[in-house]
Design a protein around this motif. Sequence first.
Motif, PDB file in Angstrom:
ATOM      1  N   VAL A  16       0.870  -1.185   0.000  1.00 38.38           N
ATOM      2  CA  VAL A  16       0.000   0.000   0.000  1.00 38.38           C
ATOM      3  C   VAL A  16       0.902   1.228   0.000  1.00 38.38           C
ATOM      4  N   PHE A  17       0.833   1.996  -1.086  1.00 38.41           N
ATOM      5  CA  PHE A  17       1.734   3.134  -1.239  1.00 38.41           C
ATOM      6  C   PHE A  17       1.157   4.379  -0.557  1.00 38.41           C
ATOM      7  N   PRO A  18       2.002   5.404  -0.331  1.00 40.57           N
ATOM      8  CA  PRO A  18       1.561   6.567   0.450  1.00 40.57           C
ATOM      9  C   PRO A  18       0.270   7.206  -0.056  1.00 40.57           C
ATOM     10  N   GLY A  19       0.087   7.300  -1.376  1.00 42.45           N
ATOM     11  CA  GLY A  19      -1.126   7.908  -1.904  1.00 42.45           C
ATOM     12  C   GLY A  19      -2.385   7.094  -1.647  1.00 42.45           C
ATOM     13  N   GLN A  20      -2.213   5.840  -1.251  1.00 45.10           N
ATOM     14  CA  GLN A  20      -3.345   4.957  -0.971  1.00 45.10           C
ATOM     15  C   GLN A  20      -3.599   4.783   0.528  1.00 45.10           C
ATOM     16  N   ARG A  21      -2.611   5.121   1.338  1.00 42.92           N
ATOM     17  CA  ARG A  21      -2.629   4.728   2.746  1.00 42.92           C
ATOM     18  C   ARG A  21      -3.835   5.246   3.510  1.00 42.92           C
ATOM     19  N   THR A  22      -4.289   6.461   3.234  1.00 46.50           N
ATOM     20  CA  THR A  22      -5.405   7.028   4.013  1.00 46.50           C
ATOM     21  C   THR A  22      -6.730   6.311   3.748  1.00 46.50           C
ATOM     22  N   LYS A  23      -6.797   5.536   2.652  1.00 50.81           N
ATOM     23  CA  LYS A  23      -8.035   4.844   2.309  1.00 50.81           C
ATOM     24  C   LYS A  23      -8.088   3.418   2.862  1.00 50.81           C
ATOM     25  N   GLY A  70      -6.151 -18.838 -11.307  1.00 52.82           N
ATOM     26  CA  GLY A  70      -6.922 -19.979 -10.820  1.00 52.82           C
ATOM     27  C   GLY A  70      -7.353 -19.872  -9.372  1.00 52.82           C
ATOM     28  N   PHE A  71      -7.280 -18.676  -8.795  1.00 53.90           N
ATOM     29  CA  PHE A  71      -7.586 -18.526  -7.367  1.00 53.90           C
ATOM     30  C   PHE A  71      -8.349 -17.233  -7.111  1.00 53.90           C
ATOM     31  N   ASN A  72      -9.423 -17.323  -6.328  1.00 57.86           N
ATOM     32  CA  ASN A  72     -10.166 -16.165  -5.849  1.00 57.86           C
ATOM     33  C   ASN A  72     -10.598 -16.442  -4.418  1.00 57.86           C
ATOM     34  N   GLN A  73     -10.398 -15.458  -3.544  1.00 58.56           N
ATOM     35  CA  GLN A  73     -10.811 -15.636  -2.157  1.00 58.56           C
ATOM     36  C   GLN A  73     -11.106 -14.273  -1.539  1.00 58.56           C
ATOM     37  N   GLN A  74     -12.119 -14.230  -0.700  1.00 61.18           N
ATOM     38  CA  GLN A  74     -12.458 -13.001   0.018  1.00 61.18           C
ATOM     39  C   GLN A  74     -11.945 -13.111   1.444  1.00 61.18           C
ATOM     40  N   ALA A  75     -11.290 -12.056   1.924  1.00 60.43           N
ATOM     41  CA  ALA A  75     -10.734 -12.060   3.277  1.00 60.43           C
ATOM     42  C   ALA A  75     -10.765 -10.632   3.810  1.00 60.43           C
ATOM     43  N   ASN A  76     -10.081 -10.403   4.922  1.00 61.58           N
ATOM     44  CA  ASN A  76     -10.034  -9.074   5.541  1.00 61.58           C
ATOM     45  C   ASN A  76      -8.605  -8.734   5.935  1.00 61.58           C
ATOM     46  N   ILE A  77      -8.312  -7.442   5.957  1.00 62.98           N
ATOM     47  CA  ILE A  77      -6.983  -6.996   6.395  1.00 62.98           C
ATOM     48  C   ILE A  77      -6.849  -7.241   7.899  1.00 62.98           C
ATOM     49  N   SER A  78      -5.805  -7.987   8.267  1.00 63.81           N
ATOM     50  CA  SER A  78      -5.571  -8.285   9.684  1.00 63.81           C
ATOM     51  C   SER A  78      -4.588  -7.318  10.325  1.00 63.81           C
ATOM     52  N   HIS A  79      -3.566  -6.895   9.581  1.00 66.31           N
ATOM     53  CA  HIS A  79      -2.540  -6.013  10.135  1.00 66.31           C
ATOM     54  C   HIS A  79      -2.069  -5.030   9.074  1.00 66.31           C
ATOM     55  N   LEU A  80      -1.606  -3.881   9.526  1.00 68.83           N
ATOM     56  CA  LEU A  80      -0.893  -2.923   8.687  1.00 68.83           C
ATOM     57  C   LEU A  80       0.480  -2.713   9.323  1.00 68.83           C
ATOM     58  N   LEU A  81       1.545  -3.046   8.573  1.00 69.36           N
ATOM     59  CA  LEU A  81       2.895  -3.023   9.118  1.00 69.36           C
ATOM     60  C   LEU A  81       3.812  -2.188   8.242  1.00 69.36           C
ATOM     61  N   PRO A  82       4.828  -1.565   8.853  1.00 68.57           N
ATOM     62  CA  PRO A  82       5.847  -0.900   8.028  1.00 68.57           C
ATOM     63  C   PRO A  82       6.560  -1.939   7.169  1.00 68.57           C
ATOM     64  N   SER A  83       6.961  -1.532   5.989  1.00 64.37           N
ATOM     65  CA  SER A  83       7.647  -2.467   5.106  1.00 64.37           C
ATOM     66  C   SER A  83       9.077  -2.687   5.582  1.00 64.37           C
ATOM     67  N   PRO A  84       9.660  -3.846   5.284  1.00 64.06           N
ATOM     68  CA  PRO A  84      11.055  -4.085   5.663  1.00 64.06           C
ATOM     69  C   PRO A  84      12.004  -3.237   4.823  1.00 64.06           C
ATOM     70  N   ASN A  94      12.901  -0.285   5.003  1.00 62.02           N
ATOM     71  CA  ASN A  94      12.491   1.107   4.769  1.00 62.02           C
ATOM     72  C   ASN A  94      11.960   1.357   3.356  1.00 62.02           C
ATOM     73  N   ALA A  95      11.332   0.345   2.773  1.00 61.77           N
ATOM     74  CA  ALA A  95      10.719   0.536   1.459  1.00 61.77           C
ATOM     75  C   ALA A  95       9.533   1.501   1.587  1.00 61.77           C
ATOM     76  N   PRO A  96       9.207   2.268   0.507  1.00 62.53           N
ATOM     77  CA  PRO A  96       8.209   3.339   0.605  1.00 62.53           C
ATOM     78  C   PRO A  96       6.765   2.854   0.501  1.00 62.53           C
ATOM     79  N   TYR A  97       6.400   1.854   1.272  1.00 65.58           N
ATOM     80  CA  TYR A  97       5.026   1.378   1.271  1.00 65.58           C
ATOM     81  C   TYR A  97       4.730   0.693   2.590  1.00 65.58           C
TER      82      TYR A  97
END
Length: 410
Positions: free
Chosen positions: A266-273, A286-300, A302-305
């Motif tokens: 998730v890049f900075p321009g998307q983060r607030t949403k 060949g794969f589709n699944q519905q789930a939910n976001i469990s965590h939001l973590l800083p990237s390893p 220091n990547a910009p997302y």
Amino acid sequence: MQLIKPLYWILVATCLAASPLLAAQDRDDASNEAQQTAPETKGPHGGLLLERDDATVELQIFEQGVPPEYRAWVTKDGKPMTDGVDLNVQLTRLGGQEDTFDFAFQGDYWLGDGVVTEPHSFDVEVTLALNGKKYQWQWESHEGRTRIAADIAEKAGIRTAEAGPGSIERTLTTYGRLTTAPEQIARVRARFPGVITRVNVRLGDRVAKGDLLAQVESNESLKTYDLRSPMDGVVTERQISVGEIAGDRPLFAITDLFTLWAELQVFPGQRTKVAVGQKVLLQAEGFNQQANISHLLPSPNNAPYTLARVKVDNPDGTLNPGLLMAGDIVVETLEVPLAVENRALQPFRDWSVVFIQVGDTYEIRPLELGPSDGTLTEVLGGLQAGDRYVVDNSYLIKADIEKSGASHDH
């Protein structure tokens, strides 16, 4: 078999159209031909020419540079009438909707008071009152319409749904990979140094908690002890064979692959949403699944997302860490008063249409469309709540209408 159904339906429909029963019905209707057949003669302005005794009405749907409107030219004994005319057109559409138009003189022609909305498919009744005398014409003007018997529609797999409210989901597309969590990997070591006397599993084997992995003969006691799996999972590392010495290094890695994690960028321009708990539609080949976001973590590193971590069920073990994954994060849900399923939409002329059903009759409905997602599209105009529209195999209706050569002639 899927290809046979439409072919069967077309053949049966063709046979019915030519059946003696329908031919007899046509003969019974012959006495009404004068009222039910559309006028074929055109007037000087290109409109339909309606003639009765000493009165003539040329009626045209004009749609060049303006929304479709009725224009009429009225004459009596060949003389143009500019006043004393009471002209009315009533249109009865499939389903019973009635549109009525009264006319006022505009200097060159008589103008109907309203827009003739698409489709231009209706039963027409024209009434003219002129100098105390009444004239009337009636005919059918149908386009984009076909009839299919219920049993044939059933065999062709034509299914309908009732138009009504729906939920439109606005999504944000992200990308990432599948991975495992550190707590899902167990590395098994020997409790005491010794010689491996038995290895019970191979790389890639599934094991349950407590299953025997290997046996070791202790250097100190010379007794053999068991190494057992501490968890359910898959053997993803095996570093030992019979006869080798077991020391401090890990001998096996057992990985729980039945639950994986999608780490979406998730890049900075998307983060607030984006927020924890939001629904995500995960997709891979060949794969589709519905789930939910469990965590939001800083990237390893220091990547910009930011990493949005989403739990992925993998009960059959068909997914593997490292698989590229797309995730459509639902950032807004719009409750709309009227929506249709996307699979019902068909291109027809310059429109997007659905096909409504009334009894055995089907007809196009050009739509004004609003927001859409992968399942539903909002309808802003052209359809009414409660209308039944074709969802499954709507292309068959389109093919039958196009086969009939329905025109757009007024």
